[in-house]
Design an enzyme around this catalytic site. Structure first.
Site, PDB file in Angstrom:
ATOM      1  CG  ASP A 213      33.257  31.964  43.674  1.00 56.21           C
ATOM      2  OD1 ASP A 213      33.094  32.737  44.634  1.00 56.21           O
ATOM      3  OD2 ASP A 213      34.015  32.218  42.717  1.00 56.21           O
ATOM      4  CG  HIS A 280      36.011  33.979  45.549  1.00 55.43           C
ATOM      5  ND1 HIS A 280      34.897  34.659  45.122  1.00 55.43           N
ATOM      6  CD2 HIS A 280      37.078  34.745  45.206  1.00 55.43           C
ATOM      7  CE1 HIS A 280      35.275  35.794  44.533  1.00 55.43           C
ATOM      8  NE2 HIS A 280      36.594  35.871  44.577  1.00 55.43           N
ATOM      9  CG  ASP A 342      39.970  35.483  42.788  1.00 59.31           C
ATOM     10  OD1 ASP A 342      40.132  34.311  43.161  1.00 59.31           O
ATOM     11  OD2 ASP A 342      38.880  35.934  42.398  1.00 59.31           O
ATOM     12  CD  GLU A 343      37.191  39.505  43.356  1.00 64.62           C
ATOM     13  OE1 GLU A 343      36.865  40.501  42.693  1.00 64.62           O
ATOM     14  OE2 GLU A 343      36.486  38.475  43.424  1.00 64.62           O
ATOM     15  CD1 TRP A 409      42.740  38.509  38.672  1.00 69.52           C
ATOM     16  CD2 TRP A 409      40.980  39.829  38.282  1.00 69.52           C
ATOM     17  NE1 TRP A 409      42.331  39.017  39.877  1.00 69.52           N
ATOM     18  CE2 TRP A 409      41.245  39.831  39.671  1.00 69.52           C
ATOM     19  CE3 TRP A 409      39.914  40.598  37.808  1.00 69.52           C
ATOM     20  CZ2 TRP A 409      40.481  40.567  40.590  1.00 69.52           C
ATOM     21  CZ3 TRP A 409      39.153  41.325  38.715  1.00 69.52           C
ATOM     22  CH2 TRP A 409      39.441  41.305  40.092  1.00 69.52           C
TER      23      TRP A 409
END
Length: 783
Positions: A213, A280, A342-343, A409
Site C-alpha cells: 500500500d 495505493h 480501489d481508490e 466493499w
C-alpha cells in the site's frame, strides 16, 4: 465392562441413512480400569454444542480419555493431518494424549473416507457410547469434522462425557474469509500464525493478505529489491518522540511467506495475496519512480486515507508488474490473486500528457476505461498462468476485466451490479464487515472507526443481497471481514478488533439464515470465550461490559440518583458493588434500577449461566466533579460534519490507551444541555495530534475558521457555534509546546442548561487537536 459395538446401530437410530457407508466391523477400544474412572459429570445440554447444519441427539454418552487412539486410513496423509491437528488441540486444551493409529488398530475416534458426503467441505460426525466417527469425502471435510469434535470436547468440562449425537454439516458459502492488512502496520509471523489457527478453529478458509500500500511494501521481489529496501520503510510524523519510532516498517522474507502459506494450507486455509494497483502506489513509486506518472520519487507515505500517487498505465509498467506477479505466484499457490483497483484518484493521469496520449492510442473513452485496460493486462496474465484476478468494486466503473471476481466493499451495490452482469462476487462491505469499526461506543473502547459495528451486527449480516434473484445469488461466493490496520499498530489491537466478532462472522458465512439464532449464539459464546482465554487471545468484552447510567439532573440537584445497569448484548447476570470492590459471585444481582447517595463508586460485571465472568468489571465514580465532566467520547460533533475517528496520540505507538475522538473535517465539538447553574469556571484539556490524513478530493470539506493568532485559538460559544463568546484561548506554537495542553478560565454563563460549542481555529495545514476532557467548575480558577 467393555463398550459394545453399538456405534452403527446408534447412528441408524439418530440419523437414518446417515451411516449407510459405515463399516459393521468398527473396532472398539478396551475398557479402562474401573478404579481410575471418576464419576462422569452430567451430559451437557444441546445449547453448548456448536452451531451445525443438522444435529440429532441420542441416548448415552462417550468419554474420551488419554491413550485413546485416533484411527486413519493407511496412507491417507490428509486424514492423518486432521487427526494430528485434533490430537494437538486436545492435548493443549484438555491434557489428553491421543496417539495416531492406522487401519487395523483399535481406535476411539476414526476418520473415514465416505463418498456419500456430497458437499465439498461437508462431514458427518457421529458420537456413540462405543466411539466416534468422522466421515467425509474430502480432505477439508475430515478437517472440519475434527474441528467440530474439538469444539464439542471443549464445550464440556474436562473429563466430562461427550453427548451421543449425529451431526451432518457443510458450509453455506465456499469463501469464508478474513483480510489482514500488513501494509499499514505489520504483524510478526507468529502473530499471523495465531490468527490463522483461530480462523481454522472457526472454519474460515481464506486469509486475504494485504501486503502493499502507500505506507509500505511488505513482500520481497528478488528481481526488484528496491521495493523492500526503500518501499518497506517510512519516517513517521514526530519520529523518535513520545514512543514513536524513528522509522517504521519491515517486510516478510520469502521463506517466512512460504512457511505461513504452508501453515495455513495444513488448516485448509488459502492465503490470497493482494498487490494493490493502480492506486495505493506510493511505496512502489518511491522504490521505482519510473513506475509512476511524474518521474519524481515521493516519500513512502505516512498519511492514512486516499493518497493520489498512481502507477503509470504504460506497457513498461505492465511488464514490471508481470515480473512481480511471477514471484507472487511462485509464493502463493492460490487460484485467486487480488489486484486491488480501489481508490485510484485519477488526478495524475488527467494532468499527464503522456498518459492521456496512451489512453487515446488505445481508443479508450475515459480514465476509468484506462484503469480497466491496465488491470485487464495483468488479469489476463494471471489467467494465462491458471490464476484468477479479484478486484475491489471500483473495477466495475471501467468494465470488469475478463472473468475477474468483484469484491464489494462500498456497501453491497457493487455485488448487486456485478452479479447481475454474471460476475462472481464476494461481499466485504463497509462498514458492515469492517473490523476496524468500533465494537461499542464505550469510553474504554480502543481505536477505530465510527459508527459502531457490534457483535450482534456482525452476527446479523446476510451475505446475499436481497435484490438478487436465485440465479444471480449463485454468483455470491461468500463473504469476508476486513482488518484494516491504520489504527491497529499492535497485534493486541488486532485481537481486540477481531475477537469475538470472528465467531459471529464464522456463523454468518457457514450457517443458513433459518438456523441462525442470536440468543442461541450467546448461550454458546461463554464456551468460546473460554477457548480464547486458554489460547491467550486478547478478545474484546465490549458486548458484555456493564453500562452504568445515572440520572445526572437528580444527582446534581439532590445528591441522590437512580442507577441503571445494562450491557450491549443484553446478556448475562449483572452483579454490582457500591464500595469499589470487585463484584464476585456473591455480590448483589441487578434486577431493577436502584437509588444511591453521592459520592459513590458503582462497580459491575456480567456473569454467564455457568458462573463464568463474561468480561472485566467496569466502574463509575458518581460525584459532582464527575457529573460536571465530559470526556473525549462524550462530546458530540458540531452540526453538519458527522465523521469522526477514535485515534491514538501518535500513529505507531502500541498502547491501547489513551485514545481521542477526532472530528476530522470540522474541529468543533459540543456539550449539549450543559448544567450551568452555579458554574464559574471552565477547564479544557486538549491533545495535539499529527495531521497525517490524505483526504484527496474530500479535502475541500475541511472547515477552516478565521484565526487571529499564528497558531489559532480555542473559542467557546454559548448555545450555538456563532453564539455569544464565553472565553477564548490562544493555541501555542506546536514546535515548542507540549502535546497535552490545559486551559482554565473564569466564565459567567447564564443559569440553566445551555449548549457549549468548542471551536478550534487552528490552520488546517498544521497539527490537529482533540479534546481530552471538558470540566465545568463551581469556582473560577485562581489568578
Amino acid at each position: 465392562m467393555p463398550r459394545r459395538p453399538t456405534l452403527i446401530r446408534l447412528a441408524l437410530v439418530v440419523a437414518g441413512s446417515l451411516v449407510a457407508a459405515c463399516s459393521p466391523t468398527t473396532a472398539t477400544r478396551p475398557a479402562a480400569p474401573v478404579a481410575v474412572v471418576p464419576p462422569a459429570p452430567a451430559v451437557p445440554p444441546l445449547s453448548l454444542i456448536p452451531q451445525v447444519a443438522s444435529l440429532q441427539r441420542a441416548s448415552g454418552s462417550f468419554v474420551l480419555r488419554s491413550g485413546d487412539a485416533l484411527g486413519v486410513p493407511d496412507g491417507d496423509r490428509a486424514a492423518a493431518g486432521a487427526a494430528q491437528w485434533l490430537a494437538k488441540r486436545a492435548q493443549a486444551s484438555r491434557g489428553l494424549a491421543l496417539p495416531l493409529a492406522t487401519d487395523g488398530h483399535v481406535a476411539a475416534v476414526r476418520f473415514v473416507r465416505d463418498g456419500s458426503v456430497a458437499a465439498a467441505e461437508g462431514y458427518r460426525l457421529v458420537i456413540a457410547p462405543d466411539g466416534v466417527q468422522i466421515r467425509a469425502r474430502t480432505d477439508a471435510g475430515l478437517f472440519y469434522g475434527a474441528v467440530t469434535l474439538w469444539q464439542v470436547l471443549t464445550s464440556v468440562p474436562a473429563g466430562a462425557p461427550l453427548p451421543a449425537l449425529a451431526i451432518d454439516d457443510a458450509p453455506r458459502f465456499a469463501w469464508r474469509g478474513l483480510m489482514l492488512d500488513s501494509a499499514r502496520h505489520m504483524q510478526t509471523p507468529d502473530e499471523i500464525r495465531t490468527l490463522i489457527e483461530q480462523m481454522a478453529e472457526h472454519k474460515l478458509n481464506v486469509l486475504h493478505w494485504h501486503l502493499v500500500d502507500d505506507q509500505g511494501w511488505r513482500i520481497p521481489i528478488k528481481r526488484y529489491p528496491e521495493f523492500t529496501r526503500i518501499g518497506a520503510w517510512r519516517t513517521p510524523p514526530d519520529a523518535g518522540h513520545d514512543g514513536e519510532p524513528k522509522r517504521y516498517g519491515g517486510f516478510y522474507t520469502q521463506a517466512q511467506i512460504r512457511a505461513l502459506v504452508a501453515y495455513a494450507a495444513a488448516r485448509h486455509i488459502t492465503v490470497v495475496p493482494e498487490i494493490d494497483l493502480p492506486g495505493h502506489a506510493t511505496a512502489a513509486v518511491a522504490s521505482y519512480p519510473r513506475l509512476g506518472v511524474t518521474g519524481k520519487r515521493p516519500k513512502v507515505s505516512v498519511d492514512w486515507g486516499v493518497n493520489t500517487t498512481l502507477y503509470n498505465p504504460s506497457p513498461a509498467t505492465v511488464r514490471v508488474m508481470e515480473h512481480v506477479l511471477d514471484e507472487v505466484m511462485a509464493l502463493f499457490p492460490s487460484h485467486y490473486i487480488h489486484l486491488g483497483g480501489d481508490e485510484a484518484v485519477k488526478d495524475q493521469w488527467q494532468a499527464s500528457p503522456a498518459v492521456q496520449a496512451q489512453r487515446k492510442r488505445l481508443g479508450l473513452a475515459s480514465d476509468d476505461a484506462l484503469q480497466s485496460w491496465f488491470m485487464n493486462q495483468l488479469g489476463s496474465y494471471l489467467g494465462a498462468h491458471g490464476r484468477r484476478m479479484i478486484g475491489w468494486d471500483e473495477i466495475l466503473e471501467g468494465g470488469v476485466p475478463g472473468d475477474a471476481v468483484v469484491m464489494s466493499w462500498r456497501g453491497s451495490k457493487g455485488a448487486v451490479e456485478a452479479a447481475g452482469k454474471g460476475h462472481d462476487v464476494i461481499l466485504s462491505p463497509a462498514p458492515d464487515l469492517y473490523f476496524d469499526q468500533l465494537q461499542s461506543d464505550r469510553a474504554d473502547e480502543t481505536t477505530g472507526r465510527i459508527p459502531v459495528k457490534s457483535l450482534a451486527d456482525i452476527y446479523a449480516f446476510e451475505p446475499v443481497p436481497k435484490q438478487l434473484d436465485a440465479t444471480e445469488a449463485t454468483h455470491v461466493l461468500g463473504a469476508q471481514a476486513n482488518v484494516w490496520t491504520e489504527h491497529m499498530p499492535s497485534f493486541a489491537h488486532v485481537e481486540h478488533a477481531v475477537f469475538p466478532r470472528l465467531d459471529a462472522l464464522a456463523e454468518a458465512t457457514w450457517t443458513t439464515p433459518a438456523r441462525r439464532d442470536w440468543h442461541d449464539f450467546l448461550a454458546r459464546l461463554p464456551a468460546q470465550l473460554a477457548r480464547y482465554r486458554a489460547a491467550g487471545i486478547g478478545y474484546a468484552d465490549s458486548a458484555f461490559a456493564p453500562d452504568i447510567d445515572v440520572d445526572a439532573d437528580a444527582a446534581l440537584a439532590s445528591g441522590r440518583t437512580r442507577v441503571t445497569l445494562s450491557n450491549q448484548a443484553r446478556y448475562g447476570t449483572l452483579r454490582y458493588t457500591l464500595d469499589g470492590s470487585t463484584p464476585g459471585a456473591r455480590a448483589p444481582v441487578y434486577t431493577a434500577p436502584f437509588e444511591v447517595s453521592l459520592p459513590v463508586t458503582v462497580r459491575a460485571a456480567a456473569y454467564a449461566a455457568d458462573g463464568s465472568v463474561l468480561g472485566a468489571p467496569r466502574s463509575r465514580v458518581i460525584d459532582r466533579a464527575a457529573l460536571l465532566t465530559r470526556g473525549t467520547t462524550a462530546l458530540a460533533n458540531c452540526p453538519g460534519s458527522p465523521f469522526r475517528l477514535r485515534v491514538q496520540p501518535l500513529p505507531d505507538v502500541t498502547s491501547l490507551s489513551p485514545v481521542y475522538e477526532l472530528p476530522l473535517f470540522n474541529a468543533c465539538q459540543q456539550w449539549a444541555d450543559a448544567p450551568l447553574d452555579g458554574i464559574h469556571g471552565l477547564h479544557v484539556a486538549l491533545q495535539r495530534l499529527p495531521n497525517n490524513y490524505a483526504l484527496a478530493h474530500e479535502a475541500k470539506l475541511v472547515v477552516q475558521r478565521p484565526h487571529a493568532t499564528p497558531f489559532g485559538e480555542l473559542v467557546v460559544h454559548l448555545d450555538t457555534c456563532d453564539g455569544v463568546e464565553l472565553t477564548r484561548w490562544t493555541l501555542p506554537d506546536p514546535a515548542s509546546a507540549p502535546r497535552s495542553l490545559a486551559f482554565d478560565a473564569a466564565i459567567a454563563p447564564p443559569p440553566g442548561r445551555h449548549t457549549l460549542c468548542f471551536a478550534l481555529t487552528a490552520p488546517t495545514d498544521g497539527p490537529l487537536y482533540a479534546f481530552d476532557r471538558v470540566q465545568l467548575r463551581d469556582a473560577a480558577p485562581t489568578p
